[in-house]
Design a protein around this motif. Sequence first.
Motif, short mmCIF file in Angstrom:
data_model
loop_
_atom_site.label_atom_id
_atom_site.label_comp_id
_atom_site.label_asym_id
_atom_site.label_seq_id
_atom_site.Cartn_x
_atom_site.Cartn_y
_atom_site.Cartn_z
N TRP A 41 0.82 -1.21 0.00
CA TRP A 41 0.00 0.00 0.00
C TRP A 41 0.86 1.26 0.00
O TRP A 41 1.97 1.27 0.53
N LEU A 42 0.31 2.34 -0.57
CA LEU A 42 1.02 3.61 -0.61
C LEU A 42 0.70 4.50 0.59
O LEU A 42 1.50 5.34 0.96
N ASN A 43 -0.47 4.32 1.18
CA ASN A 43 -0.81 5.15 2.34
C ASN A 43 -0.03 4.70 3.58
O ASN A 43 0.00 3.51 3.90
N PRO A 44 0.62 5.65 4.28
CA PRO A 44 1.48 5.28 5.41
C PRO A 44 0.76 4.61 6.56
O PRO A 44 1.36 3.86 7.33
N ASP A 45 -0.56 4.86 6.70
CA ASP A 45 -1.30 4.22 7.80
C ASP A 45 -1.64 2.76 7.47
O ASP A 45 -2.10 2.02 8.33
N MET A 46 -1.37 2.35 6.22
CA MET A 46 -1.63 0.97 5.83
C MET A 46 -0.34 0.18 5.61
O MET A 46 -0.35 -1.05 5.58
N LEU A 47 0.78 0.89 5.42
CA LEU A 47 2.08 0.24 5.30
C LEU A 47 3.14 1.25 5.71
O LEU A 47 3.19 2.36 5.18
N SER A 48 4.00 0.86 6.64
CA SER A 48 5.01 1.80 7.16
C SER A 48 6.07 2.11 6.11
O SER A 48 6.28 1.35 5.17
N ALA A 49 6.76 3.23 6.32
CA ALA A 49 7.87 3.61 5.43
C ALA A 49 8.93 2.51 5.42
O ALA A 49 9.53 2.22 4.38
N TYR A 50 9.16 1.90 6.57
CA TYR A 50 10.17 0.84 6.67
C TYR A 50 9.79 -0.37 5.81
O TYR A 50 10.61 -0.89 5.04
N ASP A 51 8.53 -0.81 5.92
CA ASP A 51 8.10 -1.97 5.12
C ASP A 51 8.08 -1.65 3.63
O ASP A 51 8.37 -2.50 2.79
N PHE A 52 7.72 -0.40 3.29
CA PHE A 52 7.74 0.04 1.90
C PHE A 52 9.18 0.01 1.37
O PHE A 52 9.45 -0.49 0.28
N TRP A 53 10.10 0.53 2.17
CA TRP A 53 11.52 0.53 1.80
C TRP A 53 12.00 -0.91 1.57
O TRP A 53 12.70 -1.19 0.61
N GLN A 54 11.60 -1.80 2.47
CA GLN A 54 12.03 -3.20 2.36
C GLN A 54 11.53 -3.85 1.08
O GLN A 54 12.23 -4.66 0.47
N TYR A 55 10.32 -3.51 0.65
CA TYR A 55 9.77 -4.07 -0.59
C TYR A 55 10.71 -3.77 -1.76
O TYR A 55 11.03 -4.64 -2.57
N TRP A 56 11.16 -2.51 -1.85
CA TRP A 56 12.03 -2.12 -2.96
C TRP A 56 13.46 -2.64 -2.77
O TRP A 56 14.15 -2.96 -3.74
N ARG A 57 13.89 -2.76 -1.53
CA ARG A 57 15.22 -3.32 -1.24
C ARG A 57 15.30 -4.78 -1.71
O ARG A 57 16.37 -5.26 -2.09
N ASN A 58 14.17 -5.45 -1.70
CA ASN A 58 14.14 -6.86 -2.09
C ASN A 58 13.92 -7.06 -3.60
O ASN A 58 13.63 -8.17 -4.05
N THR A 59 14.07 -5.99 -4.38
CA THR A 59 13.93 -6.08 -5.84
C THR A 59 14.89 -7.14 -6.40
O THR A 59 16.03 -7.25 -5.95
N GLU A 60 14.40 -7.90 -7.37
CA GLU A 60 15.26 -8.89 -8.02
C GLU A 60 16.35 -8.17 -8.83
O GLU A 60 16.12 -7.10 -9.39
N ASP A 61 17.53 -8.80 -8.91
CA ASP A 61 18.67 -8.18 -9.60
C ASP A 61 18.30 -7.72 -11.01
O ASP A 61 18.68 -6.63 -11.44
N ALA A 62 17.55 -8.55 -11.72
CA ALA A 62 17.24 -8.26 -13.13
C ALA A 62 16.31 -7.06 -13.29
O ALA A 62 16.18 -6.52 -14.39
N ASP A 63 15.67 -6.63 -12.21
CA ASP A 63 14.70 -5.52 -12.29
C ASP A 63 15.28 -4.18 -11.87
O ASP A 63 14.63 -3.13 -12.04
N VAL A 64 16.47 -4.17 -11.30
CA VAL A 64 16.99 -2.95 -10.66
C VAL A 64 17.08 -1.78 -11.63
O VAL A 64 16.58 -0.68 -11.37
N SER A 65 17.70 -1.99 -12.78
CA SER A 65 17.87 -0.90 -13.75
C SER A 65 16.53 -0.37 -14.23
O SER A 65 16.30 0.84 -14.28
#
Length: 417
Positions: free
Chosen positions: A246-270
């Motif tokens: 979710w994009l709304n902070p009351d439904m997903l924290s900034a930390y969990d949002f950050w973690q979602y993108w941190r876990n991007t697959e190598d092939a998707d980074v660029s």
Amino acid sequence: MSRFKSDFLRTLDERGFIHQISDEAGLDELFAKETVTAYIGFDPTAPSLHAGGLIQIMMLHWMQKTGHRPISLMGGGTGMVGDPSFKDDARQLMTIDTIESNIASIKRVFANYLNYGDGPKDAMMINNGDWLRDLNYLEFLRDVGRHFSVNRMLSFDSVKTRLDREQSLSFLEFNYMILQAYDFVELSKRHGVRLQMGGSDQWGNIVNGIDLGHRMGTQQLYALTSPLLTTASGAKMGKSLNGAVWLNPDMLSAYDFWQYWRNTEDADVSRFLKLYTTLPMDEIARLSALGGSEINEVKKILATEVTAMLHGRDNAEQAAETARKTFEEGALADNLPSIDVASGELEAGIGLLALIVKAGLASSNGEARRHVQGGAVRINDIAISDERTVIGSGEVTADGVIKLSLGKKKHILVRPA
């Protein structure tokens, strides 16, 4: 060398946003010579959009950034019907109160990407309920409905998919594409809109609007769609193991949002750096050339940049620092996600499986059991292999919390309340 001369289309092209354009040369010419107003529609089916919709929001962002006027159209009217495009069955119908509540909640996210106001290039947020809810049905049939061919509507992929599977398509849903086409015409007349953008699944609906505009005497209208994104492994964008991102902070924290993108697959980074950040293309090229262990540092940059746009730079950097402390130092960071558990419940003892579910790390006891049996669950960094373990006040650390971990990257602080 880009095939476009306008800043907007050149930017979209080099960053990978373009799937189809109805008239490439005509739209490029329009963007090169005047301030263009364009829109994307968002149906308020939940109190928040999720990360799958970010590509559309970024298109509006770049539109304003290159000197044009974006409109975020909220489906306060069409939301009462529900978009049937490529859905297996009908959406649940929502009340007006639910729709209005969802719109108010969603609005908060857009202000992070667009500057709203009354100026010629300021973004606008418009609700199609303003004109759809008061339509006179007979007049609408006579003035608008007569321009639609049922034969043609049946040929659209979004409709054919349902019919080919012999799944029901209600008359209510069939009307959705007429209403969406009418939105395009109405926005053209009210606000001089020339372009509708959306995901590639919306191509038929948008072209329908261009055709209706032609029949009802608008200026030439245009369509531009973006590719429907999946991750390199085929997962749908905006979905994680724990559900929607979710994009709304009351439904997903900034930390969990950050973690979602941190876990991007190598092939998707660029690809994701181009689509979801505003980093310059030469910087993205430099980062994309890095490999080996350095790719993890690039993923952190991706996560921080995407999170900064939505949650603010301070919150993004705090999320990055929390992750660093947790994973690199093994420290207990105060701003990890947390849940409160009644002190009395902890004193009596709470089953490990129940605690895992309560913390949102599993959706059922069965799923929690599989995590324990797979050796993925730790309490205060100690692996727990017995699913019958009872967690009590004795596990509360000197920091006043219990650290519950699933794998290496998911941590929840359990706080006695």
